[in-house]
Design a protein around this motif. Structure first.
Motif, short mmCIF file in Angstrom:
data_model
loop_
_atom_site.label_atom_id
_atom_site.label_comp_id
_atom_site.label_asym_id
_atom_site.label_seq_id
_atom_site.Cartn_x
_atom_site.Cartn_y
_atom_site.Cartn_z
N ARG A 1 0.84 -1.20 0.00
CA ARG A 1 0.00 0.00 0.00
C ARG A 1 0.87 1.25 0.00
NH1 ARG A 1 -2.17 0.92 5.38
NH2 ARG A 1 -0.17 1.95 5.50
N ILE B 1 -5.96 1.27 1.25
CA ILE B 1 -6.15 -0.12 1.65
C ILE B 1 -7.44 -0.66 1.04
CG2 ILE B 1 -7.38 0.17 3.85
CD1 ILE B 1 -4.41 -2.16 3.35
N LEU C 1 -6.69 -1.65 -2.54
CA LEU C 1 -5.94 -2.91 -2.54
C LEU C 1 -6.87 -4.10 -2.35
CD1 LEU C 1 -2.64 -2.09 -0.82
CD2 LEU C 1 -2.97 -4.22 -1.99
#
Length: 193
Positions: A32, A39, A42
């Motif tokens: 990240r 996040i 991701l």
């Protein structure tokens, strides 16, 4: 040049982290931070580190497969096709050494992951394209008689072994400089006399 997608940026950040810290030591937070992705982004694209590993592996092998497909479209004869199997591999490895190292060391991990079926399907499609590209020449007797699994090992095996050693820093010769040697040796090993 087109801008990379967020997904591609995350994959490249993961590769950089895996290269620098190792796959096991790399955390989602490291990826990240390196990618600049949130996040949430991701997890939206991948879900977890194992899925990132599998996606990076599959993307790299697909790039090589695409080089082959593009080359087969313009190959003039069986010799071109066999040499292309080697030269495309070498070209991709030389252009992407960190990615190639990652792939060489991560296959078992992907095979044991939830993306194992995706890997098997990608491999099936890849080998099917190769068999189709070579089928006409095989039918005409351009290749010597050998089992199909031996054919593949004769063509790419020596190059793959040398590439592994080159990537590990265990060769004196440069992989790119050996491109023509391995390509012609592959052709000589499978052509009918």
């Amino acid at each position: 040049m087109a801008r990379r997608s967020r997904k591609d940026e995350i994959l490249q950040a993961a590769l950089a982290c895996f290269t620098e810290h190792g796959v096991d030591a790399t955390t989602i937070e490291m990826i990240r931070d390196h990618s600049g992705a949130s996040i949430g982004s991701l997890y939206h694209h991948f879900g977890n580190k194992e899925r990132i590993i599998a996606a990076l592996y599959l993307e790299g092998t697909e790039q090589y497969a695409q080089l082959l497909a593009d080359g087969f479209a313009s190959a003039k004869d069986a010799r071109d096709c066999v040499r292309l199997l080697v030269t495309s591999y070498i070209d991709w490895v030389v252009a992407n050494p960190d990615w190639a190292r990652f792939i060489l060391h991560s296959r078992g991990r992907v095979e044991a992951s939830e993306r194992a079926d995706d890997l098997r399907e990608a491999n099936r499609r890849h080998y099917q394209r190769i068999l189709e590209a070579l089928a006409e020449y095989r039918a005409k007797g351009v290749f010597r008689e050998l089992p199909i699994d031996c054919f593949a090992s004769l063509v790419i095996g020596p190059t793959h072994d040398f590439a592994r050693n080159w990537l590990a820093g265990r060769t004196q010769s440069d992989l790119g400089a050996c491109r023509e040697l391995f390509a012609e040796s592959a052709w000589q090993s499978v052509r009918s006399v």
